[in-house]
Every structure is written in structure tokens, then in C-alpha cells.
Write a protein that holds these residues in place. Structure first.
Motif, short mmCIF file in Angstrom:
data_model
loop_
_atom_site.label_atom_id
_atom_site.label_comp_id
_atom_site.label_asym_id
_atom_site.label_seq_id
_atom_site.Cartn_x
_atom_site.Cartn_y
_atom_site.Cartn_z
N ASP A 1 91.98 48.84 70.21
CA ASP A 1 91.35 47.93 71.17
C ASP A 1 89.92 47.68 70.67
OD1 ASP A 1 90.03 46.70 73.28
OD2 ASP A 1 90.95 47.96 74.82
N ARG A 2 89.70 46.58 69.98
CA ARG A 2 88.41 46.31 69.34
C ARG A 2 87.27 46.25 70.35
NH1 ARG A 2 90.30 41.54 65.22
NH2 ARG A 2 91.72 42.81 63.96
N ILE B 1 72.42 47.84 59.87
CA ILE B 1 73.12 47.50 58.64
C ILE B 1 74.40 46.75 59.00
CG2 ILE B 1 74.19 48.42 56.55
CD1 ILE B 1 72.30 50.82 56.75
N LEU B 2 74.48 45.50 58.57
CA LEU B 2 75.64 44.67 58.89
C LEU B 2 76.86 45.15 58.10
CD1 LEU B 2 73.83 41.20 58.67
CD2 LEU B 2 74.30 42.54 60.72
N ARG B 3 78.09 45.04 58.72
CA ARG B 3 78.34 44.39 59.98
C ARG B 3 78.63 45.39 61.09
NH1 ARG B 3 84.62 42.58 59.56
NH2 ARG B 3 85.21 44.27 58.16
N ALA C 1 84.71 51.52 60.21
CA ALA C 1 84.12 51.07 61.48
C ALA C 1 83.99 49.56 61.55
CB ALA C 1 82.77 51.74 61.69
N GLY C 2 83.63 48.93 60.42
CA GLY C 2 83.48 47.48 60.42
C GLY C 2 84.78 46.77 60.71
N GLY D 1 87.75 43.32 62.62
CA GLY D 1 88.93 42.88 61.86
C GLY D 1 88.74 43.14 60.37
N THR D 2 89.86 43.13 59.66
CA THR D 2 89.82 43.43 58.23
C THR D 2 89.12 42.32 57.45
OG1 THR D 2 92.00 42.42 57.95
CG2 THR D 2 91.92 44.81 58.32
N LYS D 3 88.60 42.70 56.30
CA LYS D 3 87.86 41.77 55.45
C LYS D 3 88.46 41.79 54.06
CE LYS D 3 84.66 45.50 54.36
NZ LYS D 3 85.48 46.48 55.09
N LYS D 4 88.14 40.76 53.29
CA LYS D 4 88.54 40.74 51.88
C LYS D 4 87.65 41.72 51.12
CE LYS D 4 88.96 37.73 47.86
NZ LYS D 4 88.75 36.35 47.31
#
Length: 219
Positions: free
Chosen positions: A28-29, A79-81, A208-209, A214-217
Motif C-alpha cells: 500500500d504505497r 535526497i530524491l526521490r 524505499a523509492g 513505483g518501480t523505475k528503469k
């Protein structure tokens, strides 16, 4: 470095850490982000005990009340994101602080498990002579904190440095102790014993990001 370990004493923070770690609940984001924000608030309350205070006269409907209020000029740098919800939690308590944002990510140049921390974006006011709160939920190897602090040097020299993290590994704490000034304070909710072969905290909670947004490339 002075380490303030929140889970050394039982509190409601235990519940928020447990939910962050739980593989079912963490899907649950919104709850995941909210729990990081809540821990940012709790850690900020603890941090506030180390600030400087001055006495002010406050006019009430019935008279004058003397109140000790924080006197520090604070800059919050996240520190992003993954740092965004943690930043929000800190800002909820230090709502008149200035704000700084910086990107730091794991770059895999050979597309394998080896990585380097790359810093590419910085938007920040001057931190010269101010109280810097540097926030990142995960303190794994510690290199993100070190590289970001190096990038921030162009913005001046802070009067004092407070690092805020949700979960860290012993290895990362050791690096920060070696690289940051002796009077630096680390405010952290939970400290885990080790990193895996990919540099992730064990038992930790995962990425954590990705869990926040959501997942990233991968780079």
C-alpha cells in the motif's frame, strides 16, 4: 558522530517501522509514504531537543506568556526521490525552514551489481552558518550521505549537521562516523546488522523509492 537510535526505547514508532518492513502492508504505497512521514515527525521531535532556544514574550487574551522558541536557521535537504515523504514529515515540524533538494542514485556502469552514487541535481539556498538537516530514509553504504554533503559544500559551511534516516546498516554508520565532523548528529529509527551482496540493508525493507512511488528503469 552522535547516534540517536529511536528504537532503543519502545514507542509507537515500532508500529510504523513494522508496517514499513511488512511485505504485505508495504504494498500500500500511500500507507508506506505516510509511515515514513510519521517517522520523520517523530525523529524531528527528538532532534528538536538539541536545537538552540530563545525566550519570547507571547501576548495571550489574558496577559503575557514567556515561551522558549527554536532560534536555529534551518535548511532541510532531502535526497530524491525516497526522501520526499521523510522531508514532508520533517517540514511538518520545522515549517518555517528553508528547503533544499538533491538527486543521488545508484549508477550501475557495467550493468552488474557494482554501483557508484551519482549526484546530478541540486536546488538549495545557502547553508552557510545554518543548521542543516540532511534526510534520506535508507542509510545503506552511507555513500549517498557522503557524496551529497560533498556536493553541498558549494552552498557554504553549516553551523551544525543533523542526519535523519529511517533504517540504516552498521556499515553505513561506520562510514558516516569516519567522514562527517565529530559533532554531527544522526537521528535514526532502526539500525540493522548488515548489507547483502547488492548493498541493500538486511533485513531492511527493500527499495524505499520503488515502494513509495513505483518501480523505475535502472541506470
Amino acid at each position: 558522530m552522535h547516534v540517536h537510535h529511536l528504537l532503543n526505547n519502545n514507542s509507537i514508532a515500532n508500529k510504523f517501522i513494522a508496517q514499513l518492513r511488512d511485505t504485505k502492508i508495504q504494498q500500500d504505497r500511500m500507507r508506506f509514504r505516510k509511515n515514513i512521514e510519521r517517522l520523520g515527525e517523530i525523529l524531528s521531535y527528538e532532534l528538536s531537543n538539541k536545537l538552540q532556544y530563545t525566550t519570547r514574550d507571547i501576548t495571550t487574551p489574558l496577559g503575557i506568556a514567556k515561551v522558549d522558541l527554536p532560534a536555529n536557521e534551518i535548511v532541510i535537504c532531502s535526497i530524491l526521490r525516497a526522501g520526499i515523504p521523510l522531508h514532508n514529515g520533517i517540514l511538518n515540524y520545522f515549517d518555517d525552514a528553508e528547503n533544499s533538494f538533491i538527486s543521488a542514485y545508484r549508477h550501475h556502469p557495467n550493468e552488474d551489481e557494482e554501483f557508484e552514487i551519482k549526484v546530478e541535481y541540486l536546488a538549495s539556498p545557502s547553508i552557510n552558518g545554518k543548521t542543516l538537516i540532511l534526510a534520506d530514509p535508507m542509510l545503506a553504504t552511507g555513500r549517498s550521505f557522503v557524496n551529497v554533503m560533498q556536493a553541498l559544500k558549494q552552498m557554504g559551511t553549516p553551523k551544525e549537521i543533523h542526519l535523519v534516516a529511517v533504517i540504516g546498516a552498521e556499515e553505513g554508520l561506520k562510514l558516516l562516523d569516519e567522514e562527517f565532523p565529530q559533532n554531527t548528529h544522526l537521528w535514526i529509527a532502526a539500525i540493522d546488522p548488515k548489507l547483502d551482496h547488492r548493498g541493500y540493508i538486511v533485513p531492511g525493507l527493500g527499495d524505499a523509492g520503488d515502494l513509495c512511488f513505483g518501480t523505475k528503469k535502472q541506470h
